[in-house]
Design an enzyme around this catalytic site. Structure first.
Site, PDB file in Angstrom:
ATOM      1  N   PHE A  31      37.076  -5.844  69.716  1.00 52.44           N
ATOM      2  CA  PHE A  31      36.831  -6.434  71.041  1.00 52.44           C
ATOM      3  C   PHE A  31      35.850  -5.607  71.847  1.00 52.44           C
ATOM      4  O   PHE A  31      35.503  -4.483  71.484  1.00 52.44           O
ATOM      5  CB  PHE A  31      38.143  -6.633  71.808  1.00 52.44           C
ATOM      6  N   ILE A 148      36.139   2.945  66.493  1.00 49.73           N
ATOM      7  CA  ILE A 148      36.205   1.497  66.245  1.00 49.73           C
ATOM      8  C   ILE A 148      36.973   0.869  67.395  1.00 49.73           C
ATOM      9  O   ILE A 148      38.130   1.228  67.642  1.00 49.73           O
ATOM     10  CB  ILE A 148      36.929   1.193  64.911  1.00 49.73           C
ATOM     11  N   LYS A 149      36.339  -0.040  68.128  1.00 47.99           N
ATOM     12  CA  LYS A 149      37.046  -0.676  69.244  1.00 47.99           C
ATOM     13  C   LYS A 149      37.846  -1.844  68.665  1.00 47.99           C
ATOM     14  O   LYS A 149      37.448  -3.011  68.753  1.00 47.99           O
ATOM     15  CB  LYS A 149      36.054  -1.116  70.326  1.00 47.99           C
ATOM     16  N   SER A 150      38.958  -1.508  68.056  1.00 48.63           N
ATOM     17  CA  SER A 150      39.740  -2.522  67.345  1.00 48.63           C
ATOM     18  C   SER A 150      40.838  -3.095  68.229  1.00 48.63           C
ATOM     19  O   SER A 150      41.144  -2.555  69.288  1.00 48.63           O
ATOM     20  CB  SER A 150      40.359  -1.909  66.087  1.00 48.63           C
TER      21      SER A 150
END
Ligand code: PXG
Length: 294
Positions: A31, A148-150
Site C-alpha cells: 500500500f 517493503i510497505k506491505s
C-alpha cells in the site's frame, strides 16, 4: 464518496472485496499513503515508485503500468473533488483459496481511496511531541523487510498499542541490535553537535529497519538546500537523549518536533530552531509542488 476498485469508480457502500482476498486472509499486498494539498498530489511519482518496488519485492504483478496507476489516482482525486486530503492506494494479491499459495490468486485487487485526513492536533507542532521507546522490536530485514510497505503492519500495530497504553501518540522502535530503526508510522531525525561545535542531522539508514520515507527524502533535500549536513547513520537511544533537537517525519505527520523521549527532555524540551526551519520549508514545498488536478 467514489472509490476506485479494479478499474471502476464505485460508491463507498459498493466498494467491497472478497473474504477470500489474500490481502484480508494473509496481509498479502502492498500500500501507499499519499497527500493531496491544494488539489496537487505531493510527490506522486516517488510514492508510485515505492509501491511498484514493494510489489516487486513480494512478486506481485500490478495489473496497471505506473502511468495508468498515476492517471487512476488523479481520476479518483478529481472525481471526489478532494482539494486537501489523503490517498490510500492498496494492491492486494486478490481473491484466492484458503491456502497461502499466491498462484491461486490470478487477479490482484486495486483500490484507491481519496478521503479526508486525520492529523495530529496543532499543539503537537507548537509544543512538540512526547514519545516512548517501544518494547516491541522492529521486524528484522531478513525476516520481513520494513522497507517493503506491505499490508502486514502487525509489528507496527503492536508498537502503536504500547503508545496508546502509555498515552503518547508515537514511539521509537529499535531493531534487533538495539539501534533506532524508526517510529511506528514515521521516520526519525536528530540534530546533534559534535565536540568541535559542528552540527549535523542524522537519520538511521534504511538497512537499520526503516521505511524509505518520502517525507524523510524531502527533509534530506531541504537540508541540502539549507546547507545543513545530513547523514544516514546508526542512532542509539543515547544519541536521541543527547541530541539538541529531534523530529519525526511522515506523510500524515509531516515534520513533528519530538521534545520528550521516555520522560526525558530532548535538548531544552522545546521544539528547536532548526526543526522550525524545516517545518516551514516543508510546508512551502507541499503547497507549491505538483500540478493542480481540477
Ligand atoms: N515509517 C513507517 C513504518 C510508515 O508506515 C513512514 C515511516 C513515513 O513514510 P512517508 O513516506 O509517509 O514519509 C511510514 C508512513 C496510516 C499512514 O494510514 C501510514 C503512513 C503514512 C501515512 C498514513 O497509518 N506510513
Amino acid at each position: 464518496m467514489q472509490i476506485y476498485l479494479n478499474g471502476e469508480l464505485v460508491p463507498k457502500e459498493k466498494a467491497t472485496v472478497s473474504v477470500f482476498d489474500h490481502g484480508f486472509l494473509y496481509g498479502d499486498g502492498v500500500f501507499e499513503g499519499i497527500r493531496v494539498y491544494n488539489r496537487r498530489i505531493f510527490r506522486h511519482d516517488a510514492h508510485l515508485l515505492r509501491l511498484y518496488r514493494s510489489a516487486k519485492a513480494i512478486m506481485l504483478d500490478i495489473p496497471l503500468s505506473m502511468q495508468e496507476m498515476k492517471r487512476a489516482v488523479e481520476q479518483t482525486v478529481a472525481a471526489n473533488k478532494l482539494e486537501n486530503g489523503y490517498i490510500r492506494l492498496i494492491v492486494s494479491r486478490g481473491p484466492g483459496d484458503l491456502g497461502l499459495d499466491p498462484r491461486k490468486c490470478p487477479k490482484p485487487t486495486v483500490i484507491i481511496i481519496a478521503d479526508a485526513i486525520k492529523l495530529y492536533p496543532p499543539e503537537v507542532y507548537e509544543q512538540g511531541m512526547e514519545v516512548i521507546t517501544a518494547a516491541t522490536r522492529r521486524s528484522r530485514p531478513d525476516v520481513l523487510n520494513p522497507a517493503i510497505k506491505s499490508l502486514n503492519y502487525l509489528n507496527n500495530i503492536l508498537a502503536k498499542i504500547e503508545c496508546i497504553r502509555a498515552g503518547v501518540p508515537e514511539c521509537v522502535m529499535l531493531n534487533d541490535q538495539g539501534l533506532v530503526a524508526e517510529c511506528s508510522g514515521d521516520n526519525i531525525f536528530i540534530y546533534i553537535r559534535d565536540f568541535r561545535g559542528k552540527a549535523e542531522l542524522r537519520t538511521p539508514p534504511v538497512s537499520a529497519g526503516s521505511l524509505e520515507g518520502i517525507t524523510r527524502d524531502a527533509v534530506m533535500q531541504i537540508a541540502d538546500e539549507l546547507s545543513i549536513p545530513c547523514v544516514e547513520r546508526d542512532i542509539a537511544l543515547f544519541d536521541i537523549y543527547a541530541a539538541d533537537e529531534a523530529f519525526l517525519t511522515g506523510t500524515a505527520a509531516e515534520v513533528v518536533p519530538m521534545t520528550k523521549l521516555d520522560n526525558r527532555e530532548i535538548g531544552n524540551g522545546k521544539p528547536g530552531e532548526l526543526t522550525w526551519r524545516i517545518i516551514q520549508r516543508y510546508r512551502e514545498l507541499t503547497q507549491s509542488e505538483g500540478e493542480a488536478l481540477f
